[in-house]
Design an enzyme around this catalytic site. Structure first.
Site, mmCIF file in Angstrom:
data_model
loop_
_atom_site.group_PDB
_atom_site.id
_atom_site.type_symbol
_atom_site.label_atom_id
_atom_site.label_comp_id
_atom_site.label_asym_id
_atom_site.label_seq_id
_atom_site.Cartn_x
_atom_site.Cartn_y
_atom_site.Cartn_z
ATOM 1 N N ASN A 1 23.395 -41.306 16.940
ATOM 2 C CA ASN A 1 24.823 -41.671 16.836
ATOM 3 C C ASN A 1 25.036 -43.163 17.075
ATOM 4 O OD1 ASN A 1 25.327 -38.984 16.567
ATOM 5 N ND2 ASN A 1 26.259 -38.692 18.582
ATOM 6 N N GLY A 2 24.372 -43.671 18.131
ATOM 7 C CA GLY A 2 24.556 -45.074 18.511
ATOM 8 C C GLY A 2 24.068 -46.002 17.408
ATOM 9 N N GLU B 1 8.786 -23.921 15.642
ATOM 10 C CA GLU B 1 8.428 -24.844 14.566
ATOM 11 C C GLU B 1 9.278 -26.095 14.770
ATOM 12 O OE1 GLU B 1 6.145 -24.529 12.311
ATOM 13 O OE2 GLU B 1 5.636 -22.440 12.696
ATOM 14 N N ASP C 1 20.302 -36.834 17.454
ATOM 15 C CA ASP C 1 20.001 -38.198 17.874
ATOM 16 C C ASP C 1 20.420 -39.196 16.795
ATOM 17 O OD1 ASP C 1 19.053 -40.168 19.501
ATOM 18 O OD2 ASP C 1 16.926 -39.716 19.205
ATOM 19 N N ASN D 1 21.002 -39.403 30.046
ATOM 20 C CA ASN D 1 22.155 -40.088 29.451
ATOM 21 C C ASN D 1 23.140 -40.613 30.500
ATOM 22 O OD1 ASN D 1 22.229 -37.828 26.604
ATOM 23 N ND2 ASN D 1 21.314 -39.851 26.752
ATOM 24 N N TRP E 1 23.680 -45.376 14.278
ATOM 25 C CA TRP E 1 24.518 -45.247 13.090
ATOM 26 C C TRP E 1 25.748 -46.158 13.228
ATOM 27 C CZ3 TRP E 1 29.572 -43.517 12.346
ATOM 28 C CH2 TRP E 1 29.939 -43.254 11.016
ATOM 29 N N SER F 1 21.894 -35.410 27.881
ATOM 30 C CA SER F 1 20.763 -35.143 28.788
ATOM 31 C C SER F 1 21.038 -35.783 30.144
ATOM 32 C CB SER F 1 19.470 -35.715 28.200
ATOM 33 O OG SER F 1 19.405 -37.099 28.417
ATOM 34 N N ARG G 1 14.986 -32.368 15.235
ATOM 35 C CA ARG G 1 15.446 -33.613 15.866
ATOM 36 C C ARG G 1 15.723 -34.633 14.778
ATOM 37 N NH1 ARG G 1 13.662 -36.665 21.343
ATOM 38 N NH2 ARG G 1 15.260 -38.277 21.229
HETATM 39 C C1 FPP Z 1 22.436 -39.086 20.682
HETATM 40 O O1 FPP Z 1 22.704 -40.267 19.955
HETATM 41 C C2 FPP Z 1 23.638 -38.308 20.868
HETATM 42 C C3 FPP Z 1 24.259 -38.096 22.068
HETATM 43 C C4 FPP Z 1 23.766 -38.647 23.338
HETATM 44 C C5 FPP Z 1 25.500 -37.334 22.138
HETATM 45 C C6 FPP Z 1 25.637 -36.155 21.220
HETATM 46 C C7 FPP Z 1 27.062 -35.964 20.976
HETATM 47 C C8 FPP Z 1 27.630 -35.655 19.805
HETATM 48 C C9 FPP Z 1 26.874 -35.314 18.599
HETATM 49 C C10 FPP Z 1 29.094 -35.687 19.696
HETATM 50 C C11 FPP Z 1 29.881 -34.480 19.955
HETATM 51 C C12 FPP Z 1 29.208 -33.275 20.405
HETATM 52 C C13 FPP Z 1 29.860 -32.114 20.642
HETATM 53 C C14 FPP Z 1 29.096 -30.957 21.111
HETATM 54 C C15 FPP Z 1 31.315 -31.978 20.423
HETATM 55 P P1 FPP Z 1 22.425 -41.645 20.655
HETATM 56 O O2 FPP Z 1 23.707 -42.194 21.157
HETATM 57 O O3 FPP Z 1 21.335 -41.489 21.669
HETATM 58 O O4 FPP Z 1 21.911 -42.475 19.453
HETATM 59 P P2 FPP Z 1 20.910 -43.720 19.519
HETATM 60 O O5 FPP Z 1 19.570 -43.157 19.874
HETATM 61 O O6 FPP Z 1 20.970 -44.251 18.144
HETATM 62 O O7 FPP Z 1 21.428 -44.679 20.542
#
Ligand code: FPP
Length: 235
Positions: free
Chosen positions: A13-14, A198, A11, A59, A16, A56, A179
């Site tokens: 990515n966005g 755990e 969790d 998403n 960041w 998910s 997480r």
């Molecule tokens: C959650 O961050 C992450 C995702 C919904 C996507 C996960 C995908 C990757 C890690 C990229 C590539 C994966 C593979 C298996 C090649 P978010 O966007 O919900 O972050 P936020 O909560 O900050 O918005």
């Protein structure tokens, strides 16, 4: 003891990307690089099973351009990582509602699953369009059908049968669930499979998660196991 099965909710990515003034998709690209490193490290550490929550069912509610970017990234990354997975002896599997995925991604996933099916160094499972409750509903349908067909008596329905009806039937229970990003929720990830796991929550956003953070989570797991051992010995 080391964890046999680690599951990770990747969790942040966005957030960041937004914190750097970049489009959210850039966070997923950076996250994909972390996936590569973590997969490699988990295998080096002798982890048997690594299950990653990549997308998910919730998403699907995201903006369509972000969804498209993610689906493209999954496919590009799988194609790029395929030789490396094979060289490392890693078997790839996918759980989730794959019927909803773009056809070319579905085909790529199926191809890599087939090509890596016999590899035994580590089992990497990607949860894509996954939701634990939906998986349980599908499991219930399978079991009910067996009862309706007369193959099974309701009195014979027990834990092994239920766990075997889930999409994770090839996996052992989750030992350690991590997480990132400071959120402390399971969000429908492996609810039955992780019910004795755990839990380790870290404030790090996924693109900042390092192999040392993985090592630290494994150490935390081992510390908790040792405490559990003492309690049991003392009782
Ligand atoms: C959650 O961050 C992450 C995702 C919904 C996507 C996960 C995908 C990757 C890690 C990229 C590539 C994966 C593979 C298996 C090649 P978010 O966007 O919900 O972050 P936020 O909560 O900050 O918005």
């Amino acid at each position: 003891m080391n964890p046999t099965h680690i599951a990770i909710i990747m969790d942040g990515n966005g957030r960041w990307a937004e914190s750097r003034g970049e489009p959210r998709a850039q966070g997923h690209v950076a996250g994909a690089e972390v996936v590569r490193q973590v997969v490699r490290r988990a295998r080096e550490r002798g982890v048997g099973h690594l299950t990653l929550f990549a997308f998910s069912t919730m998403n699907w509610g995201r903006p369509s351009d972000e969804i498209r970017a993610l689906m493209d990234l999954f496919e590009r990354d799988l194609i790029a990582q395929r030789p490396d997975l094979m060289a490392q002896g890693i078997r790839l599997s996918v759980i989730g509602e794959r019927a909803y995925l773009p056809p070319s991604l579905r085909a790529t996933l199926a191809r890599v699953e087939e090509e890596t099916a016999g590899l035994t160094q580590m089992h990497l499972t990607l949860a894509v369009s996954y939701d634990g409750r939906r998986d349980m509903v599908e499991a219930m349908k399978r079991v009910s059908q067996m009862v309706a067909d007369g193959q099974l008596h309701p009195a014979d329905v027990g834990e092994p049968l239920l766990m075997n009806a889930l999409s994770t039937r090839d996996l052992p229970d989750v030992d350690l669930l991590i997480r990132t990003s400071g959120e402390q929720r399971l969000s429908g990830f492996l609810p039955l499979e992780a019910c004795y796991a755990e839990l380790v929550f870290t404030p790090r956003l996924w693109p900042e998660f390092t192999v040392e953070d993985l090592d630290e989570a494994i150490e935390e797991f081992r510390r908790r196991q040792r405490r559990f051992g003492l309690t049991r010995a003392a009782s």
